[in-house]
Design a protein around this motif. Structure first.
Motif, PDB file in Angstrom:
ATOM      1  N   MET A 162       1.550   9.050  -6.089  1.00 35.33           N
ATOM      2  CA  MET A 162       1.776  10.426  -5.630  1.00 35.33           C
ATOM      3  C   MET A 162       2.952  11.069  -6.367  1.00 35.33           C
ATOM      4  SD  MET A 162       1.130   9.531  -1.655  1.00 35.33           S
ATOM      5  CE  MET A 162       1.508  11.073  -0.876  1.00 35.33           C
ATOM      6  N   LEU A 163       3.962  10.275  -6.682  1.00 38.02           N
ATOM      7  CA  LEU A 163       5.087  10.789  -7.485  1.00 38.02           C
ATOM      8  C   LEU A 163       4.594  11.178  -8.871  1.00 38.02           C
ATOM      9  CD1 LEU A 163       7.842   8.211  -6.502  1.00 38.02           C
ATOM     10  CD2 LEU A 163       8.083  10.678  -6.290  1.00 38.02           C
ATOM     11  N   ALA A 164       3.745  10.307  -9.437  1.00 36.34           N
ATOM     12  CA  ALA A 164       3.211  10.583 -10.786  1.00 36.34           C
ATOM     13  C   ALA A 164       2.341  11.835 -10.785  1.00 36.34           C
ATOM     14  CB  ALA A 164       2.414   9.377 -11.277  1.00 36.34           C
ATOM     15  N   ALA A 165       1.620  12.053  -9.666  1.00 35.81           N
ATOM     16  CA  ALA A 165       0.733  13.216  -9.578  1.00 35.81           C
ATOM     17  C   ALA A 165       1.479  14.477  -9.147  1.00 35.81           C
ATOM     18  CB  ALA A 165      -0.401  12.919  -8.590  1.00 35.81           C
ATOM     19  N   GLY A 166       2.758  14.346  -8.811  1.00 33.40           N
ATOM     20  CA  GLY A 166       3.555  15.513  -8.413  1.00 33.40           C
ATOM     21  C   GLY A 166       3.300  15.968  -6.992  1.00 33.40           C
ATOM     22  N   LEU A 167       2.706  15.113  -6.166  1.00 33.78           N
ATOM     23  CA  LEU A 167       2.437  15.494  -4.769  1.00 33.78           C
ATOM     24  C   LEU A 167       3.677  15.322  -3.900  1.00 33.78           C
ATOM     25  CD1 LEU A 167      -1.081  13.834  -4.277  1.00 33.78           C
ATOM     26  CD2 LEU A 167      -0.588  16.212  -4.825  1.00 33.78           C
ATOM     27  N   VAL A 168       4.520  14.373  -4.275  1.00 34.07           N
ATOM     28  CA  VAL A 168       5.791  14.167  -3.554  1.00 34.07           C
ATOM     29  C   VAL A 168       6.908  14.023  -4.583  1.00 34.07           C
ATOM     30  CG1 VAL A 168       4.725  13.012  -1.569  1.00 34.07           C
ATOM     31  CG2 VAL A 168       5.518  11.645  -3.479  1.00 34.07           C
ATOM     32  N   GLU A 169       8.144  14.111  -4.094  1.00 38.35           N
ATOM     33  CA  GLU A 169       9.291  13.878  -4.975  1.00 38.35           C
ATOM     34  C   GLU A 169      10.392  13.171  -4.199  1.00 38.35           C
ATOM     35  OE1 GLU A 169      10.280  17.785  -6.321  1.00 38.35           O
ATOM     36  OE2 GLU A 169      11.131  18.394  -4.403  1.00 38.35           O
ATOM     37  N   GLU A 170      11.245  12.497  -4.914  1.00 34.24           N
ATOM     38  CA  GLU A 170      12.354  11.818  -4.252  1.00 34.24           C
ATOM     39  C   GLU A 170      13.430  12.849  -3.926  1.00 34.24           C
ATOM     40  OE1 GLU A 170      11.803   7.606  -6.645  1.00 34.24           O
ATOM     41  OE2 GLU A 170      13.808   8.462  -6.393  1.00 34.24           O
ATOM     42  N   SER A 171      14.072  12.653  -2.789  1.00 33.84           N
ATOM     43  CA  SER A 171      15.120  13.617  -2.420  1.00 33.84           C
ATOM     44  C   SER A 171      16.447  12.900  -2.198  1.00 33.84           C
ATOM     45  CB  SER A 171      14.696  14.393  -1.177  1.00 33.84           C
ATOM     46  OG  SER A 171      14.447  13.505  -0.116  1.00 33.84           O
ATOM     47  N   GLY A 172      16.686  11.873  -2.957  1.00 26.75           N
ATOM     48  CA  GLY A 172      17.984  11.193  -2.909  1.00 26.75           C
ATOM     49  C   GLY A 172      18.017   9.999  -1.970  1.00 26.75           C
ATOM     50  N   GLU A 173      19.164   9.334  -1.964  1.00 22.22           N
ATOM     51  CA  GLU A 173      19.350   8.151  -1.112  1.00 22.22           C
ATOM     52  C   GLU A 173      20.488   8.425  -0.127  1.00 22.22           C
ATOM     53  OE1 GLU A 173      19.952   4.527  -3.198  1.00 22.22           O
ATOM     54  OE2 GLU A 173      18.125   4.705  -4.364  1.00 22.22           O
ATOM     55  N   ARG A 174      20.258   8.057   1.102  1.00 20.32           N
ATOM     56  CA  ARG A 174      21.315   8.171   2.107  1.00 20.32           C
ATOM     57  C   ARG A 174      20.953   7.269   3.288  1.00 20.32           C
ATOM     58  NH1 ARG A 174      18.332  12.759   1.996  1.00 20.32           N
ATOM     59  NH2 ARG A 174      17.246  13.389   3.898  1.00 20.32           N
ATOM     60  N   PRO A 175      21.916   6.930   4.124  1.00 20.12           N
ATOM     61  CA  PRO A 175      21.618   6.082   5.280  1.00 20.12           C
ATOM     62  C   PRO A 175      20.861   6.862   6.347  1.00 20.12           C
ATOM     63  CG  PRO A 175      23.978   6.084   4.769  1.00 20.12           C
ATOM     64  CD  PRO A 175      23.359   7.183   3.994  1.00 20.12           C
ATOM     65  N   THR A 202       0.843  -1.205   0.000  1.00 15.96           N
ATOM     66  CA  THR A 202       0.000   0.000   0.000  1.00 15.96           C
ATOM     67  C   THR A 202       0.873   1.247   0.000  1.00 15.96           C
ATOM     68  OG1 THR A 202      -1.677  -1.209   1.249  1.00 15.96           O
ATOM     69  CG2 THR A 202      -1.839   1.191   1.256  1.00 15.96           C
ATOM     70  N   LEU A 203       1.912   1.240   0.844  1.00 25.61           N
ATOM     71  CA  LEU A 203       2.786   2.413   0.973  1.00 25.61           C
ATOM     72  C   LEU A 203       3.435   2.757  -0.370  1.00 25.61           C
ATOM     73  CD1 LEU A 203       4.342   4.516   2.650  1.00 25.61           C
ATOM     74  CD2 LEU A 203       6.020   2.749   3.148  1.00 25.61           C
ATOM     75  N   TYR A 204       4.070   1.775  -0.991  1.00 27.28           N
ATOM     76  CA  TYR A 204       4.798   2.097  -2.224  1.00 27.28           C
ATOM     77  C   TYR A 204       3.864   2.262  -3.426  1.00 27.28           C
ATOM     78  CZ  TYR A 204       9.147   2.004   0.190  1.00 27.28           C
ATOM     79  OH  TYR A 204      10.161   2.346   1.042  1.00 27.28           O
ATOM     80  N   GLY A 205       2.691   1.609  -3.387  1.00 29.77           N
ATOM     81  CA  GLY A 205       1.688   1.854  -4.437  1.00 29.77           C
ATOM     82  C   GLY A 205       1.226   3.304  -4.383  1.00 29.77           C
ATOM     83  N   CYS A 206       0.968   3.785  -3.167  1.00 35.66           N
ATOM     84  CA  CYS A 206       0.546   5.189  -3.000  1.00 35.66           C
ATOM     85  C   CYS A 206       1.673   6.135  -3.411  1.00 35.66           C
ATOM     86  CB  CYS A 206       0.163   5.468  -1.545  1.00 35.66           C
ATOM     87  SG  CYS A 206      -1.406   4.764  -1.062  1.00 35.66           S
ATOM     88  N   LEU A 207       2.898   5.837  -2.975  1.00 40.64           N
ATOM     89  CA  LEU A 207       4.022   6.724  -3.311  1.00 40.64           C
ATOM     90  C   LEU A 207       4.218   6.807  -4.824  1.00 40.64           C
ATOM     91  CD1 LEU A 207       6.661   5.862  -0.554  1.00 40.64           C
ATOM     92  CD2 LEU A 207       5.540   8.062  -0.904  1.00 40.64           C
ATOM     93  N   LYS A 208       4.037   5.674  -5.492  1.00 44.35           N
ATOM     94  CA  LYS A 208       4.179   5.670  -6.953  1.00 44.35           C
ATOM     95  C   LYS A 208       3.166   6.622  -7.590  1.00 44.35           C
ATOM     96  CE  LYS A 208       2.285   2.823  -9.857  1.00 44.35           C
ATOM     97  NZ  LYS A 208       1.795   1.648 -10.583  1.00 44.35           N
TER      98      LYS A 208
END
Lengths: 266, 111
Positions: free
Chosen positions: B49-62, B41-47
């Motif tokens: 939301m990314l497509a709709a421009g509601l969220v964006e990725e801000s890189g990878e880090r520990p 559910t979490l990653y389905g929603c994020l996918k």
């Protein structure tokens, strides 16, 4: 990490393969990590019983979202779907004409095909109904039906394997139509939309089946005679939408009982 | 109208960037454990939301609090912030309407 959680993580990694490829490539690593982190927390706080409940809940989440993501990935865009239907219409009509002989009574079949395809093209073109889920469920059930009936011709008619495989195939097909009805009813909040979704799923299913049967028969792969293929195809074209509507209605009813209020999909 | 998972994910991200597990924990805290997002559910929603421009990725880090594995972080965008604000206003209006009709007053219906 406990051995139980370790095994659960391994199983979950395997289950992640069920998601569509693009989704899997983008998110499966993250999902596996989130699954492990949450499992570690639950194991620490709730112990083995908590992990068992976590496994059940995650399985349900997996099943629901696999269907959802598969449905999205199989939701062919309308233009593609329209061209596929038109290509199938031309192909099927040509194949029926080629198989027809003076001894075979195939007169209603081309007309039935024409009417069915016309209806599909109309539905797709005018954006009526819920195309994505129902089409994908129809395609899945049609593929299952085709594979089964092709294999059936090579199995002993009354063997245990035949009976079991036949029963499970019918169950899968009916379940696909029920799911189409359930999802349509959940999406619209109207139980009545279930039968329409199921009918659409049944239509797509029998069209997949009929097209494959005609192609296989013309290629000489099917063990059934052309006369039987034509007769059975006509029967499927009549039964598919009716049974689809019936099981879609049951799916719609199930959605109504389980979620009485309208739910807007994410 | 946002679905509950989307609303709560956006709400979690208004407090700052989060990785997937961080979002899951924040949503559980916000809802008192009533809404437990599964990974699907979490990653389905994020996918979506990314497509709709509601969220964006801000890189990878520990995440220093968890381990040294690199994690993908997400942050809310301006349209996402507007969407969650509008949804919160709508919900606040609904609560006000419920209160005005005394739906929320008096004894609890069950127990």
């Amino acid at each position: 990490m406990t051995p139980a959680l370790n095994r659960m993580c391994q199983v979950y990694r395997l289950l992640l393969r069920a998601y569509p490829r693009t989704f899997r490539e983008t998110y499966s690593e993250e999902m596996a990590r989130v699954f492990r982190d949450r499992g570690l927390e639950i194991a620490r706080v709730d112990g083995a019983s908590g992990l068992a409940l976590y496994a059940i809940l995650t399985s349900l989440d997996w099943l629901r979202t696999v269907i959802q993501e598969r449905t999205v990935s199989m939701s062919l865009n309308l233009s593609t779907l329209r061209w596929i239907f038109l290509a199938c219409l031309i192909l099927d009509t040509a194949l029926v004409k080629r198989m027809s002989t003076p001894a075979t009574s195939t007169a209603p079949l081309p007309f039935a095909l024409l009417i069915m395809y016309g209806l599909l093209v109309l539905l797709v073109t005018t954006h009526r109904g819920a195309i994505g889920t129902e089409s994908s469920m129809g395609l899945v059930s049609g593929a299952v039906m085709t594979v089964w009936t092709t294999c059936f011709s090579f199995l002993p008619a009354n063997g245990t394997i035949s009976v079991l495989a036949g029963s499970s195939t019918v169950a899968i097909i009916f379940a696909c139509w029920g799911i189409a009805g359930y999802r349509a009813a959940r999406r619209t909040g109207l139980a009545g939309s279930g039968w329409l979704a199921g009918c659409w799923g049944g239509l797509v299913c029998v069209l997949v089946k009929v097209t494959c049967s005609l192609v296989l028969s013309n290629l000489g792969i099917s063990s059934q005679s052309p006369v039987i293929v034509l007769a059975v195809s006509g029967q499927y074209l009549l039964e598919g939408p009716v049974l689809g509507a019936l099981f879609g209605a049951l799916g719609g009813l199930a959605a109504r009982i389980s979620a009485p209020r309208a739910i807007v999909a994410p | 109208m946002l679905t509950p998972p989307v609303f709560h994910i956006l709400l979690a991200l208004t407090a700052g960037e989060r990785h997937g597990y961080g979002i899951m924990q924040d949503v559980a805290t916000q809802t008192g454990g009533d809404l437990q997002l599964g990974p699907g559910t979490l990653y389905g929603c994020l996918k979506r939301m990314l497509a709709a421009g509601l969220v964006e990725e801000s890189g990878e880090r520990p995440d220093p609090e968890l381990d040294d594995e690199r994690r993908r972080y997400y942050r809310i965008t301006d349209p996402g912030r507007r969407a969650v604000r509008e949804e919160a206003r709508r919900m606040a209006g609904a609560v006000e309407a419920a209160r005005a009709r005394r739906v929320l007053s008096g004894r609890k219906a069950h127990g």
